[in-house]
Design a protein around this motif. Structure first.
Motif, short mmCIF file in Angstrom:
data_model
loop_
_atom_site.label_atom_id
_atom_site.label_comp_id
_atom_site.label_asym_id
_atom_site.label_seq_id
_atom_site.Cartn_x
_atom_site.Cartn_y
_atom_site.Cartn_z
N ASN A 3 0.82 -1.22 0.00
CA ASN A 3 0.00 0.00 0.00
C ASN A 3 0.86 1.26 0.00
O ASN A 3 0.50 2.27 -0.60
N GLY A 4 2.01 1.23 0.71
CA GLY A 4 2.90 2.40 0.74
C GLY A 4 3.48 2.71 -0.62
O GLY A 4 3.69 3.87 -0.97
N ILE A 5 3.74 1.66 -1.45
CA ILE A 5 4.35 1.88 -2.78
C ILE A 5 3.37 2.64 -3.67
O ILE A 5 3.77 3.52 -4.44
N ASP A 6 2.05 2.33 -3.60
CA ASP A 6 1.07 3.06 -4.42
C ASP A 6 1.09 4.55 -4.13
O ASP A 6 1.16 5.39 -5.03
N THR A 7 1.04 4.88 -2.83
CA THR A 7 1.04 6.30 -2.44
C THR A 7 2.36 6.96 -2.82
O THR A 7 2.40 8.11 -3.27
N LEU A 8 3.48 6.22 -2.66
CA LEU A 8 4.80 6.76 -3.01
C LEU A 8 4.87 7.08 -4.49
O LEU A 8 5.45 8.09 -4.89
N SER A 30 3.21 10.47 -5.23
CA SER A 30 4.03 11.61 -4.79
C SER A 30 5.25 11.77 -5.68
O SER A 30 5.65 12.88 -6.02
N LEU A 31 5.87 10.64 -6.08
CA LEU A 31 7.07 10.72 -6.95
C LEU A 31 6.72 11.27 -8.33
O LEU A 31 7.53 11.96 -8.95
N ASP A 32 5.51 10.94 -8.84
CA ASP A 32 5.10 11.51 -10.13
C ASP A 32 5.06 13.03 -10.07
O ASP A 32 5.52 13.72 -11.00
N ASP A 33 4.52 13.59 -8.97
CA ASP A 33 4.48 15.05 -8.81
C ASP A 33 5.88 15.62 -8.69
O ASP A 33 6.20 16.67 -9.27
N LEU A 34 6.75 14.93 -7.93
CA LEU A 34 8.13 15.42 -7.78
C LEU A 34 8.88 15.37 -9.12
O LEU A 34 9.68 16.25 -9.43
N MET A 35 8.62 14.32 -9.92
CA MET A 35 9.28 14.22 -11.23
C MET A 35 8.84 15.37 -12.14
O MET A 35 9.63 15.87 -12.94
N GLU A 36 7.58 15.80 -12.00
CA GLU A 36 7.12 16.94 -12.81
C GLU A 36 7.90 18.20 -12.45
O GLU A 36 8.29 18.97 -13.32
N ILE A 37 8.18 18.40 -11.14
CA ILE A 37 8.97 19.56 -10.71
C ILE A 37 10.41 19.43 -11.21
O ILE A 37 11.02 20.39 -11.67
N VAL A 54 7.49 16.37 -0.13
CA VAL A 54 8.77 15.88 0.42
C VAL A 54 8.54 15.17 1.75
O VAL A 54 9.08 14.09 2.02
N GLY A 55 7.70 15.78 2.61
CA GLY A 55 7.41 15.13 3.91
C GLY A 55 6.70 13.79 3.72
O GLY A 55 7.01 12.82 4.41
N ASP A 56 5.74 13.73 2.76
CA ASP A 56 5.04 12.46 2.51
C ASP A 56 5.98 11.37 2.04
O ASP A 56 5.90 10.21 2.45
N VAL A 57 6.92 11.73 1.13
CA VAL A 57 7.88 10.74 0.62
C VAL A 57 8.74 10.19 1.75
O VAL A 57 8.98 8.98 1.86
N LYS A 58 9.22 11.07 2.64
CA LYS A 58 10.06 10.61 3.76
C LYS A 58 9.27 9.66 4.66
O LYS A 58 9.77 8.62 5.08
N GLU A 59 8.00 10.03 4.97
CA GLU A 59 7.19 9.16 5.84
C GLU A 59 6.92 7.81 5.17
O GLU A 59 7.00 6.77 5.83
N VAL A 113 8.78 6.24 2.87
CA VAL A 113 10.01 5.43 2.85
C VAL A 113 10.26 4.82 4.22
O VAL A 113 10.63 3.65 4.34
N THR A 114 10.03 5.60 5.29
CA THR A 114 10.21 5.08 6.66
C THR A 114 9.24 3.93 6.92
O THR A 114 9.62 2.89 7.49
N ASP A 115 7.96 4.09 6.51
CA ASP A 115 6.96 3.03 6.74
C ASP A 115 7.32 1.76 5.97
O ASP A 115 7.20 0.64 6.50
N ILE A 116 7.75 1.92 4.71
CA ILE A 116 8.12 0.74 3.90
C ILE A 116 9.32 0.04 4.52
O ILE A 116 9.39 -1.20 4.56
N LYS A 117 10.28 0.81 5.03
CA LYS A 117 11.45 0.21 5.67
C LYS A 117 11.05 -0.59 6.91
O LYS A 117 11.57 -1.69 7.15
N LYS A 118 10.08 -0.04 7.69
CA LYS A 118 9.62 -0.78 8.87
C LYS A 118 9.00 -2.11 8.46
O LYS A 118 9.24 -3.15 9.11
N GLY A 119 8.18 -2.11 7.42
CA GLY A 119 7.56 -3.36 6.97
C GLY A 119 8.60 -4.36 6.50
O GLY A 119 8.50 -5.56 6.79
N ALA A 120 9.64 -3.87 5.77
CA ALA A 120 10.70 -4.77 5.29
C ALA A 120 11.49 -5.35 6.45
O ALA A 120 11.83 -6.54 6.48
N VAL A 121 11.82 -4.50 7.45
CA VAL A 121 12.58 -4.98 8.62
C VAL A 121 11.77 -6.03 9.37
O VAL A 121 12.31 -7.04 9.82
#
Length: 634
Positions: A385-390, A393-400, A433-438, A440-448
């Motif tokens: 679920n975190g990858i979908d939201t990421l 957000s990354l699509d918007d950042l790529m536009e910038i 930027v804040g959403d992307v950081k959060e 990535v942290t959530d996905i890392k927790k799931g992987a750990v």
């Protein structure tokens, strides 16, 4: 007297010249101000058309499955719509009445502009009201009501957006035409003022020339200086008008570039819709795979039930064999000739007992499989679920980022940077930027969490290995707790009192983990469901020759009769069909195999404590036979 008349005439002429200069300056400045307003109004009209397209695009985006399935994505799109809607209302007011924040202090619209604004009023209100209705929709609303409201809002926005964009484009073109007409009028006013001043100067000369040549000469020089100044001011006005014309041409060029960019955005939007359809197909495949995994889990569960049934049948068969063994012993006293038959029966009994031990191990693995299937599903879903939201957000950042890449090719660097800042404000760059950081942290927790589960499972991958390995008892207990987490999480409080100086010892790690698994599982099952303060304490200590391990619970405890029989094969206090009664017997044999001891201390109503002593210096290869087998023979 004549001299006084000359002075009065001279004074009157000077006053008329000053008045003419002031009026001319006012007319020219007013024309320049109107021209500046026209250029800003052209830009606002173009921006209003762009915002209506953005509202239409976001309205379509919020109805896609990818956005509707995630509350984070749903609220993110609503936030964009709200930002566009605020600017949409503000620009519409500025086009009618002016707005100092846009540099427009006064608006003097022509009849053509007023007619076009009236024509745009109906689609403007339709888009505005439909967007506000869209913002009222909540993610938690019933699906049918939410889909109906979203569909009605989208139909209203799309139905009026093209009409509104066309009218805004006509308004922008009309503003440009009026700008050129006002420029031509300002040049004519300048020529008229110049001719008027020259006529006044000639009239003054006619009054003054007769009485005095000297006074006429002075007046001529004064008029000449005034004319030169007027000519210079006219030249300055002409240059400023040319600069304004250049600015308008640049605005037209930027408008064309914006139209091309809008075409590209529409193409990219079509590509996004195609990729969304592909993503939907992938999601459907994942759902099918999940159904297959669920069916496989049900098969494993069915196999586990079958193994339990087989274990019960084998238990009954073993009881019958034990009866047969007693009968054979009695027969052996009466008939020595049947010794061979009795020996064969005892061998069959050993084989059956070995199969029951293996069945107990398979039952433990079945419990682990069921627990792990449930436990590993949570972090995997968290990551998915975190990858979908990421991605959103990354699509918007790529536009910038693409905007920044285009800076090198930009002709007007300041304008390009201003467009980038507008885009960052429109997309909410800081929030992205804040959403992307959060995320990535959530996905890392799931992987750990997944790594921890796999690491714990590897310890149980070889329960029958006969090769000793160095292992730390603290790590072994933690690995067992990880695999039992689905039974203890939010149910039982685990308290650890580990000896941090505990070193690794030679042992059979898989078999010791089976002992810890049996004791901890019994401790969890021994606690009544209605008990609120369930607690298990783990204690380790490094002694001189041994490692001490204690496992204590605050369950219902055991009576003296149960304590005396707890390590007997096939003895169990659980209901029929739950357990084989071999768990503690196998655990006793494993501890004996390591040359250690296991003790139990229990009191009814207060709980149970198991104490295990394992030698630190165990030989690399055990010389004694399997202690479990010896105990069963005894």
């Amino acid at each position: 007297m004549k001299k006084d008349n000359l002075i009065r005439s001279y004074t009157l002429a000077v006053i008329l010249i000053i008045i003419a200069l002031i009026i001319g300056q006012f007319l020219v400045q007013d024309t320049i101000g109107v021209n500046k307003n026209d250029s800003r109004l052209v830009k606002l009209s173009q921006r209003q058309s762009t915002i209506s397209e953005q509202l239409s695009k976001n309205a379509l985006l919020i109805n896609t499955k990818r956005i509707a399935a995630s509350e984070r994505n749903f609220n993110l799109v609503k936030k964009r719509i709200k930002s566009h809607l605020t600017e949409f209302e503000k620009i519409q007011r500025a086009l009618k009445k002016g707005d100092p924040t846009y540099g427009i202090t006064k608006v003097q619209n022509s009849e053509d502009i007023l007619l076009l604004l009236d024509e745009a009023e109906i689609p403007y209100k339709e888009i505005l009201n439909a967007s506000k209705e869209l913002l009222k929709v909540s993610f938690d609303d019933p699906i049918e009501i939410k889909n109906e409201n979203i569909s009605q809002a989208i139909a209203s926005i799309i139905g009026q957006e093209r009409h509104f964009s066309r009218v805004m484009s006509e308004i922008a073109d009309t503003f440009e035409e009026e700008t050129h007409e006002r420029k031509a009028g300002s040049s004519f006013a300048g020529y008229f003022i110049t001719a008027s001043i020259i006529g006044i100067l000639l009239l003054q000369a006619a009054f003054i020339f007769r009485p005095s040549i000297n006074l006429a000469y002075k007046n001529f020089m004064t008029a000449n200086e005034a004319f030169m100044k007027l000519k210079k001011s006219e030249e300055g006005l002409r240059k400023s008008a040319e600069k304004q014309l250049e600015v308008n041409e640049k605005l037209i060029m930027s408008q064309r570039a914006l139209e091309q960019r809008n075409k590209k955005l529409k193409l990219s939007e079509q590509q996004i819709l195609k990729s969304s359809r592909k993503q939907i197909e992938v999601n459907e495949k994942l759902i099918r795979v999940q159904d297959e995994l669920r069916k496989a889990y049900e098969k494993v569960k069915y196999s586990e039930e079958r193994m339990r049934g087989i274990a019960e049948e084998q238990l009954e068969a073993t009881e019958k064999l034990m009866i047969t063994e007693n009968q054979l012993k009695q027969a052996l006293e009466h008939e020595r000739s049947s010794k061979d038959e009795l020996h064969n029966t005892l061998e069959n009994l050993k084989s059956t007992q070995s199969q029951l031990v293996q069945s107990e191990k398979m039952a433990s693995l079945g419990q682990l499989t069921a627990g792990i299937a449930h436990e590993i599903n949570n972090p995997i879903n968290f990551v998915y679920n975190g990858i979908d939201t990421l991605k959103v957000s990354l699509d918007d950042l790529m536009e910038i980022i693409l905007k920044y890449d285009s800076l090198d090719a930009a002709e007007n660097l300041a304008e390009a940077r201003r467009e980038i800042e507008d885009l960052k404000e429109e997309l909410g760059y800081e929030d992205l930027v804040g959403d992307v950081k959060e995320l990535v942290t959530d996905i890392k927790k799931g992987a750990v969490r997944t790594i921890e589960i796999v690491k714990g499972l590897r310890v149980f991958s070889r329960l029958d290995e006969e090769e000793m390995k160095p292992a730390n008892m603290n790590d072994a207990l933690d690995a067992t707790l990880i695999l039992l987490k689905n039974k203890t999480k939010n149910i039982v409080e685990i308290k650890k009192f580990y000896d941090n100086d505990l070193k690794e010892i030679n042992c059979f790690p898989g078999q010791l983990n089976q002992v810890f698994m049996n004791i901890l599982s019994n401790a969890i099952q021994a606690m009544p469901e209605e008990k609120k303060d369930k607690e298990i304490q783990l204690y380790t200590e490094s002694q001189e020759q041994h490692v001490l391990i204690k496992i204590k619970d605050n369950g219902k405890g055991m009576s003296e009769q149960v304590k005396r029989r707890i390590f007997e094969p096939f003895f169990t206090t659980k209901p029929v069909g739950i357990g084989t009664g071999l768990g503690m017997s196998i655990s006793f044999g494993i501890i004996e195999k390591h040359g250690g001891n296991i003790f139990v201390n229990s009191e009814e109503g207060k709980g149970t404590e198991f104490s295990i002593l394992i030698p630190k210096h165990l030989a690399d290869k055990p010389t004694a036979p399997d202690a479990q087998g010896s105990k069963q023979q005894a």
